[in-house]
Design a protein around this motif. Structure first.
Motif, PDB file in Angstrom:
ATOM      1  N   ARG A 327       0.825  -1.210   0.000  1.00 46.34           N
ATOM      2  CA  ARG A 327       0.000   0.000   0.000  1.00 46.34           C
ATOM      3  C   ARG A 327       0.866   1.271   0.000  1.00 46.34           C
ATOM      4  O   ARG A 327       0.458   2.306  -0.523  1.00 46.34           O
ATOM      5  N   ALA A 328       2.046   1.186   0.627  1.00 46.03           N
ATOM      6  CA  ALA A 328       2.939   2.348   0.586  1.00 46.03           C
ATOM      7  C   ALA A 328       3.323   2.683  -0.855  1.00 46.03           C
ATOM      8  O   ALA A 328       3.427   3.859  -1.249  1.00 46.03           O
ATOM      9  N   TYR A 329       3.515   1.628  -1.652  1.00 41.01           N
ATOM     10  CA  TYR A 329       3.833   1.843  -3.057  1.00 41.01           C
ATOM     11  C   TYR A 329       2.610   2.357  -3.822  1.00 41.01           C
ATOM     12  O   TYR A 329       2.709   3.225  -4.696  1.00 41.01           O
ATOM     13  N   ASP A 330       1.436   1.786  -3.494  1.00 35.79           N
ATOM     14  CA  ASP A 330       0.223   2.191  -4.211  1.00 35.79           C
ATOM     15  C   ASP A 330      -0.202   3.613  -3.892  1.00 35.79           C
ATOM     16  O   ASP A 330      -0.924   4.244  -4.681  1.00 35.79           O
ATOM     17  N   ALA A 331       0.211   4.122  -2.720  1.00 39.24           N
ATOM     18  CA  ALA A 331      -0.229   5.469  -2.331  1.00 39.24           C
ATOM     19  C   ALA A 331       0.240   6.515  -3.337  1.00 39.24           C
ATOM     20  O   ALA A 331      -0.490   7.456  -3.677  1.00 39.24           O
ATOM     21  N   VAL A 332       1.480   6.354  -3.836  1.00 35.40           N
ATOM     22  CA  VAL A 332       2.013   7.310  -4.812  1.00 35.40           C
ATOM     23  C   VAL A 332       1.201   7.246  -6.102  1.00 35.40           C
ATOM     24  O   VAL A 332       0.817   8.281  -6.666  1.00 35.40           O
ATOM     25  N   SER A 333       0.927   6.026  -6.558  1.00 34.66           N
ATOM     26  CA  SER A 333       0.143   5.878  -7.789  1.00 34.66           C
ATOM     27  C   SER A 333      -1.258   6.422  -7.612  1.00 34.66           C
ATOM     28  O   SER A 333      -1.817   7.068  -8.514  1.00 34.66           O
ATOM     29  N   ALA A 334      -1.860   6.197  -6.424  1.00 37.23           N
ATOM     30  CA  ALA A 334      -3.213   6.682  -6.176  1.00 37.23           C
ATOM     31  C   ALA A 334      -3.270   8.204  -6.160  1.00 37.23           C
ATOM     32  O   ALA A 334      -4.244   8.817  -6.636  1.00 37.23           O
ATOM     33  N   LEU A 335      -2.230   8.828  -5.593  1.00 31.33           N
ATOM     34  CA  LEU A 335      -2.192  10.291  -5.562  1.00 31.33           C
ATOM     35  C   LEU A 335      -2.162  10.866  -6.966  1.00 31.33           C
ATOM     36  O   LEU A 335      -2.867  11.831  -7.287  1.00 31.33           O
ATOM     37  N   HIS A 336      -1.354  10.274  -7.822  1.00 34.56           N
ATOM     38  CA  HIS A 336      -1.264  10.734  -9.205  1.00 34.56           C
ATOM     39  C   HIS A 336      -2.599  10.535  -9.920  1.00 34.56           C
ATOM     40  O   HIS A 336      -3.069  11.429 -10.649  1.00 34.56           O
ATOM     41  N   GLU A 337      -3.225   9.389  -9.707  1.00 41.31           N
ATOM     42  CA  GLU A 337      -4.505   9.100 -10.355  1.00 41.31           C
ATOM     43  C   GLU A 337      -5.597  10.048  -9.855  1.00 41.31           C
ATOM     44  O   GLU A 337      -6.439  10.520 -10.631  1.00 41.31           O
ATOM     45  N   THR A 338      -5.575  10.345  -8.537  1.00 41.69           N
ATOM     46  CA  THR A 338      -6.589  11.249  -7.980  1.00 41.69           C
ATOM     47  C   THR A 338      -6.452  12.653  -8.556  1.00 41.69           C
ATOM     48  O   THR A 338      -7.455  13.330  -8.830  1.00 41.69           O
ATOM     49  N   THR A 339      -5.200  13.098  -8.739  1.00 36.89           N
ATOM     50  CA  THR A 339      -4.977  14.430  -9.307  1.00 36.89           C
ATOM     51  C   THR A 339      -5.555  14.517 -10.708  1.00 36.89           C
ATOM     52  O   THR A 339      -6.254  15.490 -11.066  1.00 36.89           O
ATOM     53  N   GLU A 340      -5.276  13.500 -11.525  1.00 32.47           N
ATOM     54  CA  GLU A 340      -5.797  13.516 -12.885  1.00 32.47           C
ATOM     55  C   GLU A 340      -7.324  13.453 -12.895  1.00 32.47           C
ATOM     56  O   GLU A 340      -7.984  14.139 -13.693  1.00 32.47           O
ATOM     57  N   LYS A 341      -7.890  12.664 -11.992  1.00 35.55           N
ATOM     58  CA  LYS A 341      -9.347  12.541 -11.935  1.00 35.55           C
ATOM     59  C   LYS A 341      -9.994  13.849 -11.498  1.00 35.55           C
ATOM     60  O   LYS A 341     -11.045  14.253 -12.008  1.00 35.55           O
TER      61      LYS A 341
END
Length: 540
Positions: A327-341
């Motif tokens: 999840r620590a790794y996924d948090a970075v990807s999720a932040l990027h995805e949330t910004t684009e969304k």
């Protein structure tokens, strides 16, 4: 592979733990089986010892008759058994008797001897078609109320006859099948039991069958009350935690000799059933043993359960640690995805605001045209037009408030259709079960229904449109697999053609259904109207 690692780790550790728990469980069951088999064998030994004790008395009686060459009077026989104290020392033994063997038609000699011994007449009975007769000549202990058994011909009854015929052939003891002791003899009470016969040879007997060096004068027999015999055998201390069933031959309800009064433990059922075979005077018996509630297992069944639970907890802990790293790794990807969304949603909201304002003006103009076409004067137009605008405002307010909590699908449709068409909806327009929508689904479907209704107002037969609109829905699946299936049907007299280009309203509908709600939408332009089918998954 990184995402699957927590699951793989959990499954691996869990399987190892469950395997260990399984071995512990089967070891517990095997220990219980071995312990109960020991108790069952102890019970079987008690039964066999008790029967051997009683049969030894029959052998002793045979020795007495052999010593006197069969010449035993009724008084001597009675004195012999009185000294043995059969009731106290041989519980379960109903008694021991002597059968005279005579040919059918020679009963008179037996009846004369019986009259001499008992001082009363005891005719041989019942009538028979057999060549031989074996009336009871002596029996002890003989109750005064059971005098009628003297003279009873046992050879006339098939079960007893089968055992007597075997005893004719050799000098061994032979047991009968299950019989009702006293039945047919005129006694007041009968007992379920069995009999054991042995041939009595004398040196001076009439010439009969099997006569070689000596002749068969008759048969000694022992009668056993099954329930008393087995209860005495099994009641010896310490009491055994077994439920016992004894069958003469095969396990069959008609062959049941004895069943313990203490029922088997329902929790164990037939899992610890022990079957044993035994032979009594040449006759095979089947004995079933089941544990009672007094049976205690050698080890607790909770041990395998606790071992399994500990293994599952350990597997869960390992999986959580692995999951935390992932999840620590996924948090970075999720932040990027949330910004684009967020950027995409911002642009969509701006477009929706522009489109909504345009549609609102269109609805107001359409309501004004519909109101003006039916008004007879300015006052009627003003009153009707004002009421419809107020209804639109009230519906918009209800929709806004419902989006922040669970909203009912039917209420959402009434609000959206009411604010678009600006009048009361007819009965039968909406049909379907109660469906509660969460905030996200409510917002997306609200926009979708608004666009569908606005398009219908723009391109449908506006003068009589609401009466030609039908909306129904149903739920498919159960629990977390539920799906909302909604059908929007517009009927009219003119043909509806598919648009040559896709406008913003159509795009907004598709985005709401397919992207926001992860559903599907299908439009069918038919000769008599439009049919729209929407399917979306619902949260559990």
């Amino acid at each position: 592979m990184k995402k699957l690692f927590p699951i793989v780790a959990f499954i691996a550790v869990a399987l190892i733990s469950m395997t260990m728990a399984g071995f512990a469980y089967f070891a517990t069951q095997e220990a219980a089986r071995i312990k109960f088999e020991g108790a069952a064998d102890d019970a079987l030994n008690r039964i066999e010892s008790r029967i051997d004790l009683h049969l030894s008395l029959l052998r002793s009686t045979q020795a007495l008759f052999d010593a006197r060459n069969g010449d035993i009077s009724q008084n001597e026989f009675k004195a012999f058994f009185k000294a043995l104290d059969v009731d106290n020392n041989f519980a379960g033994l109903r008694g021991i008797g002597f059968l005279r063997l005579v040919r059918t038609g020679d009963e008179a000699a037996v009846e004369r001897d019986t009259l001499h011994d008992f001082g009363a007449s005891h005719p041989v009975y019942p009538d028979t078609t057999q060549a031989w007769r074996t009336p009871i000549a002596l029996f002890e202990p003989l109750d005064p109320s059971n005098q009628t058994i003297i003279g009873y011909d046992m050879f006339s009854e098939p079960v007893r006859r089968a055992a007597i015929e075997k005893a004719m052939a050799d000098d061994q003891q032979h047991a009968s099948g299950l019989v009702q002791l006293g039945q047919g003899m005129g006694v007041a009470q009968t007992f379920t039991g069995f009999l054991v016969y042995v041939r009595l040879n004398v040196e001076t007997a009439p010439e009969v069958i099997n006569a070689s060096r000596s002749s068969t004068a008759g048969f000694l027999y022992a009668a056993f009350r099954a329930r008393d015999l087995f209860q005495i055998a099994l009641s010896r201390a310490p009491l055994l935690p077994v439920n016992t069933e004894i069958y003469d031959g095969a396990v069959n309800g008609d062959n049941l000799l004895f069943r313990s009064e203490t029922p088997p433990a329902s929790s164990l059922g037939d899992r610890l059933l022990v079957t044993r075979k035994m032979t009594v005077a040449g006759r095979p018996w089947t004995v079933l043993f089941r544990p009672t509630s007094a049976f205690s297992q050698p080890s607790s069944r909770a041990i395998p359960v606790m071992l399994g639970l500990f293994g599952l907890l350990l597997a869960g802990a390992i999986a959580l640690v692995a999951r935390y790293q992932e999840r620590a790794y996924d948090a970075v990807s999720a932040l990027h995805e949330t910004t684009e969304k967020s950027l995409l949603e911002k642009d969509l909201m701006l477009q929706e605001m522009k489109h909504r304002i345009k549609n609102s003006i269109t609805r107001v103009l359409a309501i004004a045209r519909q109101t003006a076409s039916r008004a007879t004067d300015v006052n009627e137009f003003s009153a009707s037009f004002s009421a419809r605008l107020q209804a639109m405002a009230a519906s918009q307010d209800m929709l806004t408030r419902s989006r922040w909590q669970k909203a009912d699908l039917a209420d959402l449709l009434r609000i959206e259709l009411g604010q678009v068409f600006g009048k009361e909806l007819p009965d039968g327009l909406l049909s379907g079960p109660e469906v509660l929508l969460d905030e996200t689904t409510t917002q997306a479907l609200g926009l979708t229904f608004h666009e569908l209704a606005t398009n219908a107002l723009k391109y449908g037969e506006a003068g009589n449109f609401v009466g030609a609109l039908k909306v129904n829905w149903s739920l498919e699946g159960r629990g977390r697999e539920r799906t909302l299936a909604l059908n929007w049907r517009e009927a009219g007299k003119k043909r509806v053609e598919a648009p040559s280009r896709t406008g913003f309203g159509t795009k907004l509908i598709d985005l709401n259904v397919t992207r926001e709600l992860r559903g599907t939408i299908r439009r069918d332009f038919q000769a008599d109207g439009l049919k729209v089918e929407i399917k979306i998954p619902l949260a559990g």
